[in-house]
Design an enzyme around this catalytic site. Structure first.
Site, PDB file in Angstrom:
ATOM      1  N   ARG A 134       0.820  -1.204   0.000  1.00  0.00           N
ATOM      2  CA  ARG A 134       0.000   0.000   0.000  1.00  0.00           C
ATOM      3  C   ARG A 134       0.854   1.254   0.000  1.00  0.00           C
ATOM      4  O   ARG A 134       0.355   2.348  -0.268  1.00  0.00           O
ATOM      5  CB  ARG A 134      -0.930  -0.012   1.212  1.00  0.00           C
ATOM      6  CG  ARG A 134      -2.000  -1.092   1.138  1.00  0.00           C
ATOM      7  CD  ARG A 134      -2.756  -1.222   2.441  1.00  0.00           C
ATOM      8  NE  ARG A 134      -3.529  -0.045   2.753  1.00  0.00           N
ATOM      9  CZ  ARG A 134      -4.804   0.137   2.397  1.00  0.00           C
ATOM     10  NH1 ARG A 134      -5.421  -0.793   1.701  1.00  0.00           N
ATOM     11  NH2 ARG A 134      -5.457   1.221   2.741  1.00  0.00           N
ATOM     12  N   TRP A 185       2.171   6.399   5.536  1.00  0.00           N
ATOM     13  CA  TRP A 185       2.516   7.148   4.318  1.00  0.00           C
ATOM     14  C   TRP A 185       2.324   8.612   4.657  1.00  0.00           C
ATOM     15  O   TRP A 185       1.212   9.059   4.931  1.00  0.00           O
ATOM     16  CB  TRP A 185       1.612   6.715   3.166  1.00  0.00           C
ATOM     17  CG  TRP A 185       1.994   7.242   1.817  1.00  0.00           C
ATOM     18  CD1 TRP A 185       2.910   6.723   0.955  1.00  0.00           C
ATOM     19  CD2 TRP A 185       1.424   8.370   1.138  1.00  0.00           C
ATOM     20  NE1 TRP A 185       2.965   7.459  -0.203  1.00  0.00           N
ATOM     21  CE2 TRP A 185       2.057   8.480  -0.121  1.00  0.00           C
ATOM     22  CE3 TRP A 185       0.444   9.308   1.479  1.00  0.00           C
ATOM     23  CZ2 TRP A 185       1.749   9.483  -1.037  1.00  0.00           C
ATOM     24  CZ3 TRP A 185       0.129  10.312   0.567  1.00  0.00           C
ATOM     25  CH2 TRP A 185       0.776  10.389  -0.678  1.00  0.00           C
ATOM     26  N   GLY A 219      -6.028   8.119   7.064  1.00  0.00           N
ATOM     27  CA  GLY A 219      -6.870   9.240   6.659  1.00  0.00           C
ATOM     28  C   GLY A 219      -6.271  10.567   7.070  1.00  0.00           C
ATOM     29  O   GLY A 219      -5.078  10.667   7.382  1.00  0.00           O
ATOM     30  N   GLU A 277      -1.094   4.694 -20.631  1.00  0.00           N
ATOM     31  CA  GLU A 277      -0.907   3.659 -19.621  1.00  0.00           C
ATOM     32  C   GLU A 277       0.509   3.085 -19.675  1.00  0.00           C
ATOM     33  O   GLU A 277       1.129   2.832 -18.628  1.00  0.00           O
ATOM     34  CB  GLU A 277      -1.951   2.544 -19.806  1.00  0.00           C
ATOM     35  CG  GLU A 277      -1.827   1.366 -18.867  1.00  0.00           C
ATOM     36  CD  GLU A 277      -2.025   1.722 -17.411  1.00  0.00           C
ATOM     37  OE1 GLU A 277      -1.725   0.873 -16.556  1.00  0.00           O
ATOM     38  OE2 GLU A 277      -2.456   2.852 -17.107  1.00  0.00           O
ATOM     39  N   LYS A 307       3.064   3.242 -16.476  1.00  0.00           N
ATOM     40  CA  LYS A 307       3.695   2.069 -15.888  1.00  0.00           C
ATOM     41  C   LYS A 307       5.209   2.260 -15.802  1.00  0.00           C
ATOM     42  O   LYS A 307       5.836   1.914 -14.803  1.00  0.00           O
ATOM     43  CB  LYS A 307       3.376   0.815 -16.717  1.00  0.00           C
ATOM     44  CG  LYS A 307       1.993   0.278 -16.524  1.00  0.00           C
ATOM     45  CD  LYS A 307       1.789  -0.227 -15.108  1.00  0.00           C
ATOM     46  CE  LYS A 307       0.319  -0.152 -14.714  1.00  0.00           C
ATOM     47  NZ  LYS A 307      -0.144   1.199 -14.405  1.00  0.00           N
ATOM     48  N   GLU A 321       6.095   4.922 -13.127  1.00  0.00           N
ATOM     49  CA  GLU A 321       5.741   4.474 -11.780  1.00  0.00           C
ATOM     50  C   GLU A 321       6.817   3.594 -11.166  1.00  0.00           C
ATOM     51  O   GLU A 321       7.162   3.762  -9.990  1.00  0.00           O
ATOM     52  CB  GLU A 321       4.426   3.680 -11.815  1.00  0.00           C
ATOM     53  CG  GLU A 321       3.173   4.502 -11.819  1.00  0.00           C
ATOM     54  CD  GLU A 321       1.935   3.627 -11.788  1.00  0.00           C
ATOM     55  OE1 GLU A 321       0.996   3.972 -11.062  1.00  0.00           O
ATOM     56  OE2 GLU A 321       1.906   2.598 -12.488  1.00  0.00           O
ATOM     57  N   HIS A 366       3.387  18.642 -32.733  1.00  0.00           N
ATOM     58  CA  HIS A 366       2.960  19.916 -32.154  1.00  0.00           C
ATOM     59  C   HIS A 366       3.652  20.201 -30.826  1.00  0.00           C
ATOM     60  O   HIS A 366       3.134  20.967 -30.018  1.00  0.00           O
ATOM     61  CB  HIS A 366       1.436  19.927 -31.964  1.00  0.00           C
ATOM     62  CG  HIS A 366       0.682  19.842 -33.241  1.00  0.00           C
ATOM     63  ND1 HIS A 366       0.679  20.844 -34.193  1.00  0.00           N
ATOM     64  CD2 HIS A 366      -0.079  18.849 -33.756  1.00  0.00           C
ATOM     65  CE1 HIS A 366      -0.065  20.498 -35.217  1.00  0.00           C
ATOM     66  NE2 HIS A 366      -0.537  19.272 -34.985  1.00  0.00           N
TER      67      HIS A 366
END
Length: 631
Positions: A27, A74, A101, A504, A508, A511, A527
């Site tokens: 996580r 985190w 939270g 995507e 990936k 990341e 462009h």
């Protein structure tokens, strides 16, 4: 994001807490800690960095407590330092709290508590919670500490604003663990004479498959005798647990080097499961059927008389939504928009009648997406029927918060995904859009029955086609990845339905490999992005058969003229591509409408092998979290 684990029972708590935290590492976190109760004292151990550091500290402790809470943090408020790690304690070292939270009014609470003489030792929002509970406790009768603690927590949660899931220990109450949930996930596990709590079911699977998800505004008291659930007014609730069909082996690597690679290889099985679940195998266009080719089980009112669809999502789910937009417009003929959920709340478009809102989130807990859906729901509730809220969720977790706030869900049936970078869940989300588009197309007669059957035949071929890529291309892609160990920039190009796949593929790569990568519509390269190209910037172009194939090849030629190294995602039988590209990521021949599912597989493998070659933590990339439960 942050991970919570709690235990009360007959076993040594520390071992279960650490094992649970290890299963929540995916996580994302930057510090960790645990707290236990022994002889009416809180014993807390915290460490900055990975769990390895916490385990080293615990090696010098003998702790046989059977009650404890653990946390991986985190960072939101305060830097990732040990003094900011959870658990946090009150000034008397009596109350210990872990929290997921954000407490939005923590500064006001902190200032009020400081005026009462309390000291704070961290920069976190969480530290106000144990101090607030302790402050309330001192004014309550002390003849029954167990009931006093429950009452104090009930009073405290009414003062907390924001999204939170908390687990609380009291040194004076060694036989109970109390948890509360408001807009952040929290799950209870039921064993034989032992009970668990966790922010994600993956921490519980090795110990029990009987679980109960707390809902917003609920408090639970766990004791060696059982579990009691209350609302925030402390009214006792009747709740029934459910049984999971997951086993401990589903959260193991099963011989793969990383969870991400395992999950890439699980995609043929995921696609087969989705097809078996939702496609009607007996449906044939020649029979002139009156029923849909897809079994989604949705209320017909959800898709009746639709004039517009809006999709809300974040990250990889947003990319799936872009593919969904193409399918819903081209197959079902419904104008569709895709919004970043994080932006939708602050610049929502004008309300339109007969509008279906689709929230896409792998975990069903993504805070931005849930908040955007709730806002859309509320602003439509008081309007006439033409504007009534029609909300559909697409998720891998049907037990999640998302399921409680939408009219219907499509369960993507991808199974537990541990790797932070979504792979099999992306493919499953895209499949959900194929099914939805076909269902609506049948209802609206926007496609002929023969065209629908043709697409269904193609969908059924996808598992074998993905297996072909994995069997025939993985080694070649791994070898190719070795040549990009020092590369700093990548450009990904696609057109039409494969433009989202370019996005995507770039996501990936950045990341997990930390290489700067950008996805662009191939026609837009000239462009702006073309200015970046030289021999040091590889260009990956998705050149699948169909209406834009030749255009993509032409755009690739423009990059080649600037000395860029060209990598093509192309069918195995595309001889034209062989003469254009320097390197080929080959896939089976597939029709354009179905090509995203096969085109994304080699891009996942490329990103994985580059990151693995660099020696990076593929499953837990820095600064990222699997389930983003804060806005």
């Amino acid at each position: 994001m942050c991970g919570i684990v709690g235990y009360i029972g007959t076993q040594t708590a520390v071992n279960i807490l650490i094992e649970g935290l290890e299963r929540l590492e995916y996580r994302g976190y930057d510090s960790a800690g645990i707290a236990t109760v022994t002889e009416e004292k809180i014993e807390s151990v915290r460490a900055k960095g990975k769990l390895f550091n916490l385990k080293e500290k615990l090696e010098n402790h003998s702790n046989f407590s059977r009650l404890g809470i653990g946390h991986t943090r985190w960072a939101t408020h305060g830097k990732p330092e040990e003094h900011n790690a959870h658990p946090h304690l009150d000034n008397q070292q009596r109350i210990a709290v872990v929290q997921n939270g954000i407490i939005e009014n923590y500064q006001t609470l902190r200032d009020n508590l400081k005026e009462k003489g309390y000291q704070f030792y961290s920069e976190t929002d969480t530290e106000v919670i144990p101090i607030l509970i302790a402050d309330i406790l001192k004014d309550l009768p002390g003849d029954d500490p167990d009931e006093a603690l429950l009452e104090a927590i009930g009073k405290a949660v009414h003062q907390l604003e924001g999204a939170f899931a908390i687990a609380v220990l009291d040194a004076h109450c060694p036989e109970q663990l109390i948890v509360a949930r408001q807009q952040a996930p929290l799950i209870l596990g039921f064993g034989q004479g032992e009970f668990f709590c966790a922010s994600d079911v993956t921490a519980l699977v090795p110990h029990t498959n009987t679980v109960l998800s707390l809902e917003n505004g609920e408090i639970a008291r766990l004791t060696p005798l059982g579990v009691e659930v209350y609302d925030f007014q402390l009214k006792r609730l009747r709740k029934l647990p459910r049984t999971l069909d997951w086993s401990a082996t589903t959260v193991e690597k099963q011989g793969f080097r990383h969870f991400m690679l395992k999950e890439i290889y699980e995609q043929p099985a995921v696609v087969r499961t989705c097809l078996a679940t939702y496609l009607n195998e007996q449906w044939r266009a020649a029979d002139h059927p009156s029923h849909s080719p897809v079994f989604l089980g949705l209320d017909p009112q959800l898709t009746k008389n639709l004039q517009h669809i809006q999709i809300l999502a974040c990250g990889t789910s947003w990319h799936a939504g872009l593919v969904g937009k193409y399918l819903l417009e081209q197959l079902a003929g419904i104008p569709t928009t895709v919004h970043y959920a994080s932006e939708f709340r602050y610049a929502a478009p004008p309300l339109t009648p007969h509008t279906l809102t689709i929230g896409v989130t792998q975990s069903g807990e993504t805070a931005d997406t849930l908040a955007a859906l709730e806002m859309e729901k509320q602003r439509r509730l008081t309007l006439e029927d033409d504007y009534k809220p029609l909300i559909l969720g697409i998720t891998n977790r049907p037990e999640s918060t998302l399921a409680t706030m939408v009219n219907e869900i499509i369960n993507t049936h991808a199974g537990i995904e541990i790797g932070v970078a979504a792979t099999k869940t992306f493919v499953a989300q895209v499949l959900a859009f194929y099914f939805l588009a076909l269902d609506i197309a049948f209802q609206r007669h926007s496609l002929s029955l023969e065209a629908i059957e043709h697409i269904m035949v193609g969908l059924r071929q996808l598992p074998a086609q993905i297996e072909t890529i994995l069997e025939q291309q993985s080694s070649a892609i791994e070898a190719l990845a070795h040549e990009f160990a020092e590369t700093q920039d990548f450009i990904f190009l696609g057109r039409g339905i494969n433009f989202p796949i370019a996005l995507e593929g770039a996501l990936k790569l950045k990341e997990i490999s930390y290489i700067h990568a950008e996805g662009y519509p191939a026609g837009e390269m000239k462009h702006g992005p073309i200015a970046l190209l030289d021999a040091k910037v590889p260009v990956v172009a998705i050149a699948m058969p169909g209406s834009v194939h030749d255009k993509v090849i032409s755009n690739a030629q423009e990059a080649k003229a600037r000395d860029a190294r060209l990598i093509g995602v192309t069918p195995m039988d595309d001889n034209q591509a062989r003469s254009v590209f320097d390197d080929l990521l080959l896939v089976p021949h597939v029709e354009e409408m179905l090509s995203p599912i096969v085109a994304v597989i080699p891009l996942q493998l490329l990103a994985y092998h580059i990151a693995a070659r660099r020696g990076l933590d593929v499953d837990q990339p820095r600064n990222l979290a699997k389930s983003v439960t804060v806005e």
